[in-house]
Design a protein around this motif. Sequence first.
Motif, PDB file in Angstrom:
ATOM      1  N   THR A  64      29.712  40.014  31.082  1.00 42.27           N
ATOM      2  CA  THR A  64      28.499  40.586  31.642  1.00 42.27           C
ATOM      3  C   THR A  64      28.785  40.978  33.085  1.00 42.27           C
ATOM      4  N   GLN A  65      28.074  41.976  33.553  1.00 42.50           N
ATOM      5  CA  GLN A  65      28.260  42.409  34.938  1.00 42.50           C
ATOM      6  C   GLN A  65      27.951  41.246  35.879  1.00 42.50           C
ATOM      7  N   GLY A  66      28.830  40.998  36.828  1.00 47.05           N
ATOM      8  CA  GLY A  66      28.642  39.920  37.796  1.00 47.05           C
ATOM      9  C   GLY A  66      29.211  38.581  37.370  1.00 47.05           C
ATOM     10  N   ALA A  67      29.747  38.490  36.157  1.00 49.76           N
ATOM     11  CA  ALA A  67      30.332  37.229  35.692  1.00 49.76           C
ATOM     12  C   ALA A  67      31.568  36.888  36.522  1.00 49.76           C
ATOM     13  N   LEU A  68      31.764  35.615  36.800  1.00 58.62           N
ATOM     14  CA  LEU A  68      32.961  35.172  37.500  1.00 58.62           C
ATOM     15  C   LEU A  68      34.187  35.433  36.628  1.00 58.62           C
ATOM     16  N   VAL A  69      35.260  35.893  37.256  1.00 55.70           N
ATOM     17  CA  VAL A  69      36.498  36.205  36.548  1.00 55.70           C
ATOM     18  C   VAL A  69      37.628  35.363  37.127  1.00 55.70           C
ATOM     19  N   TYR A  70      38.485  34.879  36.237  1.00 51.08           N
ATOM     20  CA  TYR A  70      39.596  34.000  36.583  1.00 51.08           C
ATOM     21  C   TYR A  70      40.893  34.593  36.050  1.00 51.08           C
ATOM     22  N   TRP A  71      42.030  34.153  36.605  1.00 43.72           N
ATOM     23  CA  TRP A  71      43.345  34.600  36.180  1.00 43.72           C
ATOM     24  C   TRP A  71      44.045  33.467  35.450  1.00 43.72           C
ATOM     25  N   THR A  72      44.530  33.742  34.236  1.00 42.83           N
ATOM     26  CA  THR A  72      45.206  32.722  33.426  1.00 42.83           C
ATOM     27  C   THR A  72      46.684  32.593  33.764  1.00 42.83           C
ATOM     28  N   GLY A  73      47.191  33.538  34.525  1.00 39.90           N
ATOM     29  CA  GLY A  73      48.623  33.637  34.783  1.00 39.90           C
ATOM     30  C   GLY A  73      49.189  34.889  34.140  1.00 39.90           C
ATOM     31  N   THR A  74      48.448  35.427  33.144  1.00 36.75           N
ATOM     32  CA  THR A  74      48.877  36.652  32.472  1.00 36.75           C
ATOM     33  C   THR A  74      47.746  37.657  32.276  1.00 36.75           C
ATOM     34  N   GLN A  75      46.496  37.181  32.315  1.00 42.99           N
ATOM     35  CA  GLN A  75      45.362  38.072  32.099  1.00 42.99           C
ATOM     36  C   GLN A  75      44.087  37.449  32.659  1.00 42.99           C
ATOM     37  N   CYS A  76      43.030  38.260  32.685  1.00 42.86           N
ATOM     38  CA  CYS A  76      41.737  37.795  33.194  1.00 42.86           C
ATOM     39  C   CYS A  76      40.929  37.130  32.087  1.00 42.86           C
ATOM     40  N   THR A  77      40.060  36.217  32.503  1.00 45.77           N
ATOM     41  CA  THR A  77      39.209  35.488  31.580  1.00 45.77           C
ATOM     42  C   THR A  77      37.933  35.072  32.314  1.00 45.77           C
ATOM     43  N   THR A  78      36.911  34.736  31.570  1.00 43.75           N
ATOM     44  CA  THR A  78      35.705  34.161  32.173  1.00 43.75           C
ATOM     45  C   THR A  78      35.696  32.641  32.022  1.00 43.75           C
ATOM     46  N   ALA A  79      36.754  32.101  31.440  1.00 46.49           N
ATOM     47  CA  ALA A  79      36.887  30.645  31.299  1.00 46.49           C
ATOM     48  C   ALA A  79      37.486  30.072  32.575  1.00 46.49           C
ATOM     49  N   SER A  80      36.777  29.150  33.190  1.00 48.41           N
ATOM     50  CA  SER A  80      37.213  28.623  34.487  1.00 48.41           C
ATOM     51  C   SER A  80      38.277  27.540  34.392  1.00 48.41           C
ATOM     52  N   SER A  81      38.267  26.747  33.345  1.00 42.28           N
ATOM     53  CA  SER A  81      39.115  25.566  33.266  1.00 42.28           C
ATOM     54  C   SER A  81      40.605  25.893  33.399  1.00 42.28           C
ATOM     55  N   GLY A  82      41.217  25.385  34.472  1.00 45.08           N
ATOM     56  CA  GLY A  82      42.644  25.542  34.697  1.00 45.08           C
ATOM     57  C   GLY A  82      43.073  26.918  35.171  1.00 45.08           C
ATOM     58  N   ASN A  83      42.125  27.785  35.483  1.00 45.36           N
ATOM     59  CA  ASN A  83      42.446  29.151  35.875  1.00 45.36           C
ATOM     60  C   ASN A  83      42.042  29.429  37.317  1.00 45.36           C
ATOM     61  N   LEU A  84      42.686  30.420  37.934  1.00 47.98           N
ATOM     62  CA  LEU A  84      42.463  30.772  39.326  1.00 47.98           C
ATOM     63  C   LEU A  84      41.296  31.744  39.469  1.00 47.98           C
ATOM     64  N   PRO A  85      40.259  31.416  40.244  1.00 48.09           N
ATOM     65  CA  PRO A  85      39.166  32.368  40.456  1.00 48.09           C
ATOM     66  C   PRO A  85      39.647  33.561  41.278  1.00 48.09           C
ATOM     67  N   ILE A  86      39.384  34.785  40.773  1.00 51.46           N
ATOM     68  CA  ILE A  86      39.868  35.973  41.475  1.00 51.46           C
ATOM     69  C   ILE A  86      38.769  36.959  41.846  1.00 51.46           C
ATOM     70  N   GLY A  87      37.594  36.869  41.228  1.00 53.01           N
ATOM     71  CA  GLY A  87      36.542  37.824  41.550  1.00 53.01           C
ATOM     72  C   GLY A  87      35.419  37.811  40.539  1.00 53.01           C
ATOM     73  N   VAL A  88      34.784  38.970  40.391  1.00 50.52           N
ATOM     74  CA  VAL A  88      33.675  39.119  39.453  1.00 50.52           C
ATOM     75  C   VAL A  88      33.847  40.390  38.632  1.00 50.52           C
ATOM     76  N   ALA A  89      33.231  40.372  37.449  1.00 44.05           N
ATOM     77  CA  ALA A  89      33.224  41.567  36.606  1.00 44.05           C
ATOM     78  C   ALA A  89      32.284  42.584  37.237  1.00 44.05           C
ATOM     79  N   LEU A  90      32.800  43.743  37.572  1.00 48.03           N
ATOM     80  CA  LEU A  90      31.956  44.785  38.147  1.00 48.03           C
ATOM     81  C   LEU A  90      31.177  45.498  37.061  1.00 48.03           C
ATOM     82  N   LEU A  91      31.757  45.577  35.870  1.00 48.74           N
ATOM     83  CA  LEU A  91      31.108  46.204  34.724  1.00 48.74           C
ATOM     84  C   LEU A  91      31.150  45.255  33.537  1.00 48.74           C
ATOM     85  N   ALA A  92      30.204  45.402  32.641  1.00 47.24           N
ATOM     86  CA  ALA A  92      30.233  44.645  31.401  1.00 47.24           C
ATOM     87  C   ALA A  92      31.441  45.107  30.580  1.00 47.24           C
TER      88      ALA A  92
END
Length: 112
Positions: A64-92
């Motif tokens: 969803t637009q505005g959702a927190l986005v994290y980096w898994t080490g290889t790709q983005c995810t909205t799952a926070s556990s064990g991942n690096l916070p990098i920003g927010v989803a600008l678009l759905a």
Amino acid sequence: MATNFIQKGETVTVTAPGATSSGDGVQVGQLFGVAQHDAASGADVEILTMGVHTLSKVSAQAWTQGALVYWTGTQCTTASSGNLPIGVALLAAVNPSATGTVRLNGTAVADA
């Protein structure tokens, strides 16, 4: 300007943690950015730590637009556990989709 000022820090040079292509997400410790050029593992690569980028994402997630986005080490995810916070989803983004539009937060964060 202060005599100890170096740069704004939007684009910084880091050591590529692996073979890197222009546009790849690059994580060095708690720092994340998008590679501005190709680089061999161990070579210098400039990364952009701010701005809006199309990045690879977990295909099976809907964003969803505005959702927190994290980096898994290889790709983005909205799952926070064990991942690096990098920003927010600008678009759905729909499920399935290979990429998402992310506004980088431009900050390095401390370990939780």
